[in-house]
Design a protein around this motif. Structure first.
Motif, short mmCIF file in Angstrom:
data_model
loop_
_atom_site.label_atom_id
_atom_site.label_comp_id
_atom_site.label_asym_id
_atom_site.label_seq_id
_atom_site.Cartn_x
_atom_site.Cartn_y
_atom_site.Cartn_z
N ARG A 18 9.75 0.42 5.69
CA ARG A 18 8.92 -0.55 6.59
C ARG A 18 8.30 -1.45 5.90
O ARG A 18 8.30 -2.71 6.15
N ALA A 19 7.49 -0.96 4.87
CA ALA A 19 6.70 -1.86 3.85
C ALA A 19 7.55 -2.87 3.26
O ALA A 19 7.41 -3.86 3.08
N ASP A 22 10.13 6.54 4.98
CA ASP A 22 10.06 5.60 6.01
C ASP A 22 9.02 4.68 5.85
O ASP A 22 9.39 3.43 6.31
N GLU A 23 7.91 5.18 5.47
CA GLU A 23 6.81 4.10 5.35
C GLU A 23 7.27 3.06 4.20
O GLU A 23 6.75 1.71 4.52
N LYS A 24 7.78 3.39 3.40
CA LYS A 24 7.91 2.49 2.27
C LYS A 24 9.17 1.55 2.63
O LYS A 24 9.13 0.40 2.23
N LYS A 36 0.83 -1.33 0.01
CA LYS A 36 -0.10 0.06 -0.05
C LYS A 36 0.71 1.29 -0.05
O LYS A 36 0.63 2.25 -0.98
N PRO A 37 1.82 1.41 0.82
CA PRO A 37 2.75 2.59 0.82
C PRO A 37 3.24 2.91 -0.50
O PRO A 37 3.58 4.14 -0.86
N GLY A 97 3.31 6.86 0.05
CA GLY A 97 3.85 6.74 1.19
C GLY A 97 5.36 7.33 1.60
O GLY A 97 5.89 7.73 0.38
N SER A 98 5.30 7.79 2.66
CA SER A 98 6.72 8.53 3.07
C SER A 98 7.84 7.67 2.67
O SER A 98 7.70 6.08 2.68
#
Length: 198
Positions: A120-121, A116-118, A107-108, A113-114
């Motif tokens: 983590r994903a 950082d979100e990417k 989803k990110p 997504g930021s």
């Protein structure tokens, strides 16, 4: 029969599975930005959920959600599901895992997504792909024969490659096996994705 799809989306798994099953189908491309189909109709009038895939049967009945569509295809073509008393449940287990834990993990990457979100994903998706790689004991996810779950996993690997995620060697070998199948190469060509077979 009609399958509403978006190029390179999870609906590609249904296109591949339909081809493997030898089920004739018309394919209707959807533009999710304009909410229209390739013939200018409102996609929201087709599926109020607002996303693909959507399979419309010859009876006019509609099936949405990838797990349901892939299950319907496997019901029509039992060779596309594992054998044995738990075969059907292993198929549901695999497609549910791919849908919730891997598909959802991207989803990110698709919704701005930021960084950082990417990151983590990417770590989570890679970890979950690693689990599948470790659980594979044969050429395909659920044994020596291809199932509809393999079509779904293949599409997830195209997304992983596009986003430069780490793919375990066993799944990279699986990807190459899938690419060698005429049904997969044809499906990619039909969506203008021949480069994925390079």
């Amino acid at each position: 029969m009609k399958l509403y799809y978006v190029t390179g989306a999870c609906s590609l798994a249904d296109r591949i599975a339909l081809a493997e099953a030898g089920i004739a189908c018309d394919f209707i491309r959807v533009d999710l930005h304009t909410r229209t189909t390739q013939d200018g109709a409102s996609f929201d009038a087709v599926n109020a959920k607002g996303y693909v895939p959507v399979l419309v049967l010859d009876s006019g009945e509609m099936i949405t959600e990838n797990i349901a569509i892939l299950s319907w295809i496997a019901e029509q073509s039992p060779g596309l599901r594992p054998e044995g008393p738990l075969g059907w449940f292993r198929l549901l287990e695999a497609t549910a895992y791919i849908s919730t834990e891997i598909h959802g993990g991207f989803k990110p990457f698709f919704h701005s997504g930021s960084p950082d979100e990417k990151a983590r994903a990417a770590a989570e998706v890679s970890k979950r792909l690693g689990y599948l790689a470790e659980s594979m004991t044969s050429d395909f996810l659920l044994g020596p024969n291809l199932s509809v779950a393999d079509a779904y996993l293949f599409v997830m690997l195209t997304w992983a490659r596009r986003n430069e995620l780490q793919i375990p060697p066993r799944l990279e070998a699986f990807y190459q096996r899938m690419i060698s199948r005429e049904t997969v190469r044809t499906a990619l060509a039909q969506e203008g994705l021949e480069a994925l077979a390079a």
